[in-house]
Motif scaffolding. Structure first.
Motif, PDB file in Angstrom:
ATOM      1  N   HIS A  53     -31.164 -52.256 121.111  1.00  0.00           N
ATOM      2  CA  HIS A  53     -30.316 -52.498 122.283  1.00  0.00           C
ATOM      3  C   HIS A  53     -30.818 -51.721 123.492  1.00  0.00           C
ATOM      4  O   HIS A  53     -31.616 -50.802 123.388  1.00  0.00           O
ATOM      5  CB  HIS A  53     -28.845 -52.191 121.982  1.00  0.00           C
ATOM      6  CG  HIS A  53     -28.448 -50.748 122.053  1.00  0.00           C
ATOM      7  ND1 HIS A  53     -28.782 -49.822 121.082  1.00  0.00           N
ATOM      8  CD2 HIS A  53     -27.739 -50.064 122.986  1.00  0.00           C
ATOM      9  CE1 HIS A  53     -28.281 -48.640 121.424  1.00  0.00           C
ATOM     10  NE2 HIS A  53     -27.642 -48.751 122.573  1.00  0.00           N
ATOM     11  N   HIS A  55     -29.203 -50.892 127.822  1.00  0.00           N
ATOM     12  CA  HIS A  55     -27.951 -50.830 128.565  1.00  0.00           C
ATOM     13  C   HIS A  55     -28.127 -51.404 129.963  1.00  0.00           C
ATOM     14  O   HIS A  55     -29.239 -51.493 130.479  1.00  0.00           O
ATOM     15  CB  HIS A  55     -27.448 -49.385 128.654  1.00  0.00           C
ATOM     16  CG  HIS A  55     -26.755 -48.944 127.405  1.00  0.00           C
ATOM     17  ND1 HIS A  55     -25.405 -49.041 127.216  1.00  0.00           N
ATOM     18  CD2 HIS A  55     -27.247 -48.431 126.249  1.00  0.00           C
ATOM     19  CE1 HIS A  55     -25.081 -48.596 126.008  1.00  0.00           C
ATOM     20  NE2 HIS A  55     -26.185 -48.220 125.399  1.00  0.00           N
ATOM     21  N   GLU A  60     -28.778 -42.814 127.957  1.00  0.00           N
ATOM     22  CA  GLU A  60     -28.213 -42.184 126.783  1.00  0.00           C
ATOM     23  C   GLU A  60     -29.031 -40.955 126.426  1.00  0.00           C
ATOM     24  O   GLU A  60     -30.243 -40.924 126.590  1.00  0.00           O
ATOM     25  CB  GLU A  60     -28.206 -43.144 125.580  1.00  0.00           C
ATOM     26  CG  GLU A  60     -27.200 -44.260 125.715  1.00  0.00           C
ATOM     27  CD  GLU A  60     -27.153 -45.157 124.499  1.00  0.00           C
ATOM     28  OE1 GLU A  60     -26.042 -45.533 124.111  1.00  0.00           O
ATOM     29  OE2 GLU A  60     -28.209 -45.507 123.940  1.00  0.00           O
ATOM     30  N   TYR A  62     -29.533 -38.736 122.988  1.00  0.00           N
ATOM     31  CA  TYR A  62     -29.280 -38.594 121.552  1.00  0.00           C
ATOM     32  C   TYR A  62     -29.611 -37.161 121.171  1.00  0.00           C
ATOM     33  O   TYR A  62     -30.665 -36.639 121.542  1.00  0.00           O
ATOM     34  CB  TYR A  62     -30.172 -39.556 120.757  1.00  0.00           C
ATOM     35  CG  TYR A  62     -29.847 -41.018 120.972  1.00  0.00           C
ATOM     36  CD1 TYR A  62     -30.285 -41.698 122.115  1.00  0.00           C
ATOM     37  CD2 TYR A  62     -29.113 -41.734 120.027  1.00  0.00           C
ATOM     38  CE1 TYR A  62     -29.991 -43.037 122.313  1.00  0.00           C
ATOM     39  CE2 TYR A  62     -28.826 -43.089 120.216  1.00  0.00           C
ATOM     40  CZ  TYR A  62     -29.253 -43.725 121.351  1.00  0.00           C
ATOM     41  OH  TYR A  62     -28.958 -45.057 121.545  1.00  0.00           O
ATOM     42  N   ARG A  94     -34.088 -49.662 122.377  1.00  0.00           N
ATOM     43  CA  ARG A  94     -34.054 -48.555 121.419  1.00  0.00           C
ATOM     44  C   ARG A  94     -33.452 -48.936 120.083  1.00  0.00           C
ATOM     45  O   ARG A  94     -32.573 -49.811 120.022  1.00  0.00           O
ATOM     46  CB  ARG A  94     -33.267 -47.384 122.000  1.00  0.00           C
ATOM     47  CG  ARG A  94     -31.761 -47.648 122.003  1.00  0.00           C
ATOM     48  CD  ARG A  94     -31.051 -46.999 123.137  1.00  0.00           C
ATOM     49  NE  ARG A  94     -31.416 -47.633 124.403  1.00  0.00           N
ATOM     50  CZ  ARG A  94     -30.943 -47.281 125.582  1.00  0.00           C
ATOM     51  NH1 ARG A  94     -30.064 -46.318 125.677  1.00  0.00           N
ATOM     52  NH2 ARG A  94     -31.321 -47.907 126.667  1.00  0.00           N
ATOM     53  N   GLN A 109     -23.457 -41.068 126.625  1.00  0.00           N
ATOM     54  CA  GLN A 109     -23.781 -42.195 127.499  1.00  0.00           C
ATOM     55  C   GLN A 109     -23.186 -41.913 128.873  1.00  0.00           C
ATOM     56  O   GLN A 109     -22.002 -41.609 128.994  1.00  0.00           O
ATOM     57  CB  GLN A 109     -23.154 -43.451 126.893  1.00  0.00           C
ATOM     58  CG  GLN A 109     -23.667 -44.737 127.461  1.00  0.00           C
ATOM     59  CD  GLN A 109     -23.065 -45.937 126.736  1.00  0.00           C
ATOM     60  OE1 GLN A 109     -22.473 -46.778 127.378  1.00  0.00           O
ATOM     61  NE2 GLN A 109     -23.197 -46.013 125.422  1.00  0.00           N
TER      62      GLN A 109
HETATM   63 ZN    ZN Z   1     -26.360 -47.496 123.537  1.00  0.00          ZN
END
Ligand code: ZN
Length: 133
Positions: A53, A55, A60, A62, A94, A109
């Motif tokens: 996915h 955005h 984001e 992580y 990603r 996010q």
């Molecule tokens: Zn995401």
């Protein structure tokens, strides 16, 4: 969003080492977050997020809390482990996969380019004292 007249919100999700029972939770609503969303995630050993996915507007970050795994952004694969932090721009395609042990990670996010100032420019020091000072 919950009503909250205080200048803080607090919750406890338990030990990260016990988090595997929950899979994925988002805490933005419970914490009354207004500038970002945070999820806490568990991937069992050898399991992958089932889709790639990107955005529309949000970057984001992580943050790997426990375990090891692999991360792919735009076809580039790299290893991740406890202590890894990965920032992915909105358009980055990603996906991640746990290694041979459970992977527990946070994902923050936030709208790309929304940060106008950071701690040194935004913080205000007060003369207020508390019991341990
Ligand atoms: Zn995401």
């Amino acid at each position: 969003m919950k009503e909250n007249n205080k200048n803080y919100s607090i919750m406890n999700i338990g030990k990260f080492s016990d988090f595997h029972k929950k899979g994925r939770i988002t805490v933005g609503e419970d914490l009354n977050l207004t500038g970002c969303e945070i999820s806490i995630n568990s991937l069992p050993a050898d399991q992958s997020i089932p889709f790639v996915h990107s955005h529309k507007e949000n970057e984001e970050v992580y943050i790997v809390i426990q375990g090891t795994g692999k991360f792919i952004v735009d076809g580039e694969e790299f290893a991740i482990q406890e202590g890894s932090l990965i920032r992915v721009a909105p358009a980055g395609q990603r996906v991640l996969k746990a290694g041979n042990e459970e992977l527990i990670y946070l994902c923050m996010q936030v709208q790309n380019n929304s940060l106008k100032q950071a701690t040194n420019d935004d913080g205000i020091i007060h003369e207020t004292k508390v019991s341990w000072m």
